[in-house]
Scaffold this motif. Structure first.
Motif, PDB file in Angstrom:
ATOM      1  N   UNK A 119      -3.965  13.761   0.181  1.00 37.33           N
ATOM      2  CA  UNK A 119      -4.143  14.773  -0.638  1.00 37.33           C
ATOM      3  C   UNK A 119      -3.116  15.913  -0.048  1.00 37.33           C
ATOM      4  N   UNK A 120      -2.236  16.059  -0.817  1.00 35.07           N
ATOM      5  CA  UNK A 120      -1.032  17.089  -0.852  1.00 35.07           C
ATOM      6  C   UNK A 120      -0.839  18.090  -1.830  1.00 35.07           C
ATOM      7  N   UNK A 121      -0.884  19.314  -1.486  1.00 30.76           N
ATOM      8  CA  UNK A 121      -0.562  20.359  -2.590  1.00 30.76           C
ATOM      9  C   UNK A 121      -1.617  20.104  -3.613  1.00 30.76           C
ATOM     10  N   UNK A 122      -2.707  19.973  -3.583  1.00 27.07           N
ATOM     11  CA  UNK A 122      -3.753  19.572  -4.577  1.00 27.07           C
ATOM     12  C   UNK A 122      -3.567  18.528  -5.445  1.00 27.07           C
ATOM     13  N   UNK A 123      -2.689  17.510  -4.928  1.00 31.48           N
ATOM     14  CA  UNK A 123      -2.411  16.374  -5.593  1.00 31.48           C
ATOM     15  C   UNK A 123      -2.833  15.057  -4.984  1.00 31.48           C
ATOM     16  N   UNK A 124      -3.344  13.990  -5.236  1.00 31.91           N
ATOM     17  CA  UNK A 124      -3.449  13.030  -4.670  1.00 31.91           C
ATOM     18  C   UNK A 124      -2.136  11.966  -4.829  1.00 31.91           C
ATOM     19  N   UNK A 125      -1.871  10.956  -3.664  1.00 34.15           N
ATOM     20  CA  UNK A 125      -0.646   9.991  -3.872  1.00 34.15           C
ATOM     21  C   UNK A 125      -0.952   9.336  -3.043  1.00 34.15           C
ATOM     22  N   UNK A 126      -0.416   8.042  -3.002  1.00 35.36           N
ATOM     23  CA  UNK A 126      -0.398   7.054  -2.268  1.00 35.36           C
ATOM     24  C   UNK A 126       0.478   7.035  -0.936  1.00 35.36           C
ATOM     25  N   UNK A 127      -0.029   6.960   0.040  1.00 34.93           N
ATOM     26  CA  UNK A 127       0.909   7.239   1.267  1.00 34.93           C
ATOM     27  C   UNK A 127       1.029   5.640   1.918  1.00 34.93           C
ATOM     28  N   UNK A 128       0.293   4.741   1.963  1.00 39.59           N
ATOM     29  CA  UNK A 128       0.403   3.685   2.317  1.00 39.59           C
ATOM     30  C   UNK A 128      -0.645   2.481   1.709  1.00 39.59           C
ATOM     31  N   UNK A 129      -0.444   1.187   1.990  1.00 41.22           N
ATOM     32  CA  UNK A 129      -1.070   0.164   1.590  1.00 41.22           C
ATOM     33  C   UNK A 129      -1.676  -0.870   2.504  1.00 41.22           C
ATOM     34  N   UNK A 130      -2.906  -0.986   2.500  1.00 41.27           N
ATOM     35  CA  UNK A 130      -3.188  -2.045   3.688  1.00 41.27           C
ATOM     36  C   UNK A 130      -3.657  -3.442   2.991  1.00 41.27           C
ATOM     37  N   UNK A 131      -2.429  -4.240   3.156  1.00 45.76           N
ATOM     38  CA  UNK A 131      -2.375  -5.472   2.212  1.00 45.76           C
ATOM     39  C   UNK A 131      -3.361  -6.616   2.927  1.00 45.76           C
ATOM     40  N   UNK A 132      -4.346  -7.109   2.160  1.00 50.92           N
ATOM     41  CA  UNK A 132      -5.395  -8.190   2.626  1.00 50.92           C
ATOM     42  C   UNK A 132      -4.623  -9.545   2.545  1.00 50.92           C
ATOM     43  N   UNK A 133      -5.387 -10.438   3.240  1.00 52.38           N
ATOM     44  CA  UNK A 133      -4.801 -11.713   3.297  1.00 52.38           C
ATOM     45  C   UNK A 133      -5.045 -12.477   2.137  1.00 52.38           C
TER      46      UNK A 133
END
Length: 842
Positions: free
Chosen positions: A45-59
């Motif tokens: 949550x940044x500046x009242x907007x949600x965005x993807x900061x990173x991805x946890x990659x599953x096997x």
């Protein structure tokens, strides 16, 4: 912008994944969103907007059916030293999405693979993995104090794990077995009992100390088919709430084990449920794409009792609602979003913002407020997701008050945070051969060598484990006078030259790259890095190439996964951002012996430089090692135990996953950025650390190295654009004076910047792309003052003609590539929604 020749590419078959689980962090500024392919996205949550900061990659073969974020108190906080690395623990919180309070707690996930995984929130990799000892896991639940974890397993048992030791997940015991699988589980506030729902149509209460079933409550069955209890919740007053396959929400007395109330409003299964922090509101999501809100009312009389009533239903999604989460803090409405206001134009900017807010409020039709909606504790953030792949956030109180979408409702359509596209063109290859200088590159654009073949190749990811190499088409000459965004008549269409399927690898592709001369292709999955050599017998881009695999030495840490890959302009080096927070620079010619060994196809890549600044180590790797074993030893790859748990004790608390990078046109400078918003610059000629960019208040989402000016252009989540001069080691005059004065027409666009591109024929300009648009900024200051007092000093041109865009890049002077993927095309693979008959429609 009107003179650009744009290749509009719509053949990229990128498809989003369904949302299966959502969990909010204790600070409610991060959200973990699980997808059907086993990956977990970290939304910030940044500046009242949600965005993807990173991805946890599953096997490979993993799934994510349940996510739990356990609060274990304050996490270690970090500060930044003068050299840009972590030097100590701090008591004051730093700004940024991955620091201090936002990283508090432990994140667990489980799925049908039968594995419970704890994730490292800084490195974005599995921290430890344990077996559930009961087969596939359908649901996870943790106690309020975060000391124990319950797992609903396929074999009909509920297993308890101890989390009191931060470095271990210890199996304690299992509850008594029931006939069919356990589909849901929830802890009571006391931490002494758990409540489960299963496929046999029963709701059970278990005593954790003895493992015995205290009460067994059976829901209503339809004919001879047993009803499935998909979700169950227990309140602190022992009210048990269950959602079944009949679409019923049933309430039980947990102390006595008797049925109290039933509410039927859904036309299909109820598969998700969330309870507000004050336990007065329950939100249910069903397969019929509806969200229902239940409220608790106090009934006065001879005997004061509480009764649950159906307050409202909404159809925010088009398909099943798989996940529902309620936060304690409501989201801010759109009209309260803060826009940068110029000191000279303050009155005009404020008036424009007020006019915009009034227009949005008039479009919302407000119904009569309910008498019990005035409780401030009732309002909170409501986050939902499901099969339609959209993440929706809104205020729970606004859901009660409005009949249509209100100003707090956000629909986030998940597009890739990193473009699934890589370019290779004769322009970049010729510029690298000539030295990579900006003037040489511009001359190469204006006058190409007719003896050299011209090619424009596009490497795209099609599916989870499939790469395609396309050759771009060309337009018929004599169409330059047509208006902007007008389709041109094609002379040659795009052609697929290579289709590389790596389905048998250990997982889905996490990153890939192609060299500028189209001689190498590299990609990585969740566990290994692979490099292939391309041979073009008939010329680059003319016909399908011959592909051979490049052998990686055992001492090269070939099993270490990479998050990002990038080739140098001369295709001699490849830079890999590893999951251990290290950065590797590999020489594809094997210590420069490219003439003999490479011609024979036996050259093995060697490590020439290892960067450990993002892992908390300020020491530079020695590039003058005498043996390949010494070079490989520069990177300490964590060992793994029999369960696949990595020993990461050697990494300092400041270690963070490296998520972005770029190389200069001459291959001299390397810029890398991590999730702690630390951006470092390295000199690849001398193998030394150069400088660190200022720590911006908003997390950076895209960065690029200007090919001729020597600037690092950084775009942040709040829409701001910054420039940093590498040679002078300071911000530019344009960035110092104008970064906070960007026009509102750019800042108001939804989404965050994801890509930065540069036109070789206009070296003073940069293209910054969002999914909804791209904007052309002039990075130099004008000597003349604005003619009017209200004119903005920032020169920019905004275009939304190619929305939605996944990638923007240049393959020549005034020749741009724009990859599009309309959302309607992206969700064509979705199944049909549940049919609900409407009265009067036949």
């Amino acid at each position: 912008m009107s003179s650009l020749l744009v290749h509009r590419c719509r053949f990229v078959e990128w498809t989003p994944q369904q949302i299966t689980a959502i969990a909010l962090s204790p600070s409610e500024t991060l959200a973990a969103v699980g997808r059907d392919d086993g990956n977990i996205e970290m939304w910030c949550l940044e500046n009242n907007e949600w965005f993807v900061s990173g991805v946890l990659h599953g096997p490979k073969g993993s799934s994510c059916h349940s996510i739990v974020w356990v609060d274990e108190g304050r996490a270690a906080e970090v500060v930044l030293g003068s050299d840009g690395v972590t030097v100590a623990e701090a008591s004051a919180a730093e700004s940024g999405p991955w620091e201090s309070e936002r990283l508090r707690g432990r994140l667990f996930s489980a799925g049908l693979s039968g594995i419970i995984t704890e994730w490292d929130l800084r490195l974005l990799v599995p921290k430890r993995v344990v077996d559930s000892y009961g087969g596939p896991v359908w649901c996870l639940s943790a106690t309020k104090d975060g000391t124990r974890l319950a797992a609903a397993c396929e074999d009909g048992t509920t297993r308890i794990f101890d989390l009191s030791d931060p470095s271990d997940i210890a199996y304690v015991r299992s509850m008594s077995k029931q006939q069919q699988r356990v589909l849901s589980v929830d802890w009571h506030a006391s931490g002494k009992d758990v409540v489960t729902g299963g496929g046999d149509g029963t709701v059970r209460r278990y005593d954790v100390a003895s493992g015995r079933c205290v009460h067994c409550m059976t829901v209503q069955n339809y004919k001879r088919n047993p009803t499935v209890v998909w979700v169950v919740k227990v309140l602190s007053d022992w009210t048990i709430v269950s959602g079944s396959s009949l679409g019923d929400v049933e309430f039980w007395d947990g102390r006595m084990g008797v049925h109290e109330q039933r509410i039927r409003k859904h036309h299909a299964d109820i598969v998700s449920m969330a309870v507000s922090p004050n336990e007065k509101t329950i939100v249910c999501g069903g397969v019929d794409a509806r969200i229902s809100v239940l409220r608790r009312l106090s009934v006065s009389g001879k005997r004061s009792t509480d009764k649950w009533v159906l307050d409202r239903t909404r159809a925010l999604h088009t398909h099943d609602v798989r996940a529902v989460v309620i936060g304690s803090r409501p989201p801010a409405p759109t009209e309260t979003r803060k826009f940068p206001i110029s000191s000279k134009n303050a009155e005009k900017d404020i008036a424009a913002n007020r006019k915009r807010a009034n227009a949005k409020s008039k479009r919302a039709f407000v119904v009569k407020d309910q008498p019990f909606s005035n409780d401030p504790a009732y309002d909170g953030l409501l986050m939902t997701g499901g099969v339609d792949c959209q993440l929706i956030t809104l205020s729970l109180l606004k859901l009660e008050q409005t009949c249509v979408m209100n100003t707090t409702t956000r629909k986030y359509r998940r597009y890739p945070d990193t473009p699934p596209v890589c370019l290779a063109s004769s322009l970049a290859s010729s510029a690298a051969t000539a030295g990579g200088a900006g003037a040489t590159e511009r001359a190469a654009c204006e006058e190409e060598d007719p003896s050299q073949p011209s090619y424009r190749l596009l490497l795209v990811q099609s599916g989870a484990a499939k790469l395609q190499l396309w050759s771009l088409g060309s337009a018929v000459d004599g169409q330059e006078e047509k208006p902007f965004a007008t389709p041109l008549e094609l002379q040659d269409g795009a052609q697929c030259l290579l289709d590389l399927d790596v389905t048998n690898s250990s997982g889905s592709i996490t990153c890939f790259a192609i060299s500028p001369d189209a001689s190498f292709i590299a990609f990585s999955d969740s566990s290994s890095l692979r490099i292939f050599r391309l041979a073009w017998p008939r010329g680059v881009g003319v016909a399908s190439p011959e592909i051979t695999k490049v052998r990686l030495g055992s001492g090269l840490a070939a099993k270490c996964a990479a998050r990002r890959l990038r080739f140098s302009p001369d295709a001699r080096l490849v830079v890999a951002l590893l999951s251990t927070a290290h950065v590797l620079v590999l020489d594809l010619g094997g210590r420069g012996a490219r003439a003999g060994a490479e011609a024979a196809g036996r050259a093995q890549p060697a490590v020439v430089y290892s960067i450990a600044q993002h892992a908390g180590d300020t020491r530079n790797a020695d590039s003058e090692s005498d043996s390949e074993e010494e070079e490989a030893a520069q990177v300490e790859v964590p060992a793994e135990d029999e369960h696949g748990n990595a020993a990461r004790e050697g990494l300092t608390p400041g270690a963070a996953a490296v998520m972005s990078m770029d190389l200069s046109a001459d291959g001299r400078w390397l810029v890398t950025g991590d999730i702690l918003n630390r951006i470092h610059i390295f000199n690849l000629d001398t193998h030394t650390y150069h400088s660190t960019l200022p720590h911006y208040s908003s997390p950076h989402t895209a960065l690029g190295l200007h090919p001729s000016l020597g600037f690092v252009v950084t775009a942040c989540a709040n829409g701001s654009v910054h420039c940093y001069d590498i040679e002078r080691e300071r911000v530019t005059a344009w960035s110092r004076d104008y970064s906070h004065l960007l026009p509102s027409k750019w800042l108001e666009q939804p989404g965050v910047p994801t890509c930065i591109a540069f036109n070789p024929l206009q070296p003073q300009r940069a293209f910054v792309m969002k999914t909804s648009c791209f904007c052309e900024f002039k990075l130099t200051k004008d000597k003349k003052k604005p003619k009017y007092h209200s004119a903005t000093p920032v020169k920019c041109k905004l275009s939304g003609a190619f929305s939605p865009s996944l990638f923007v890049g240049f393959v020549g002077g005034d020749e741009m590539v724009c990859v599009q993927r309309p959302w309607v095309h992206a969700v064509q693979h979705l199944p049909d929604p549940v049919f609900v008959h409407k009265f009067g429609t036949g």
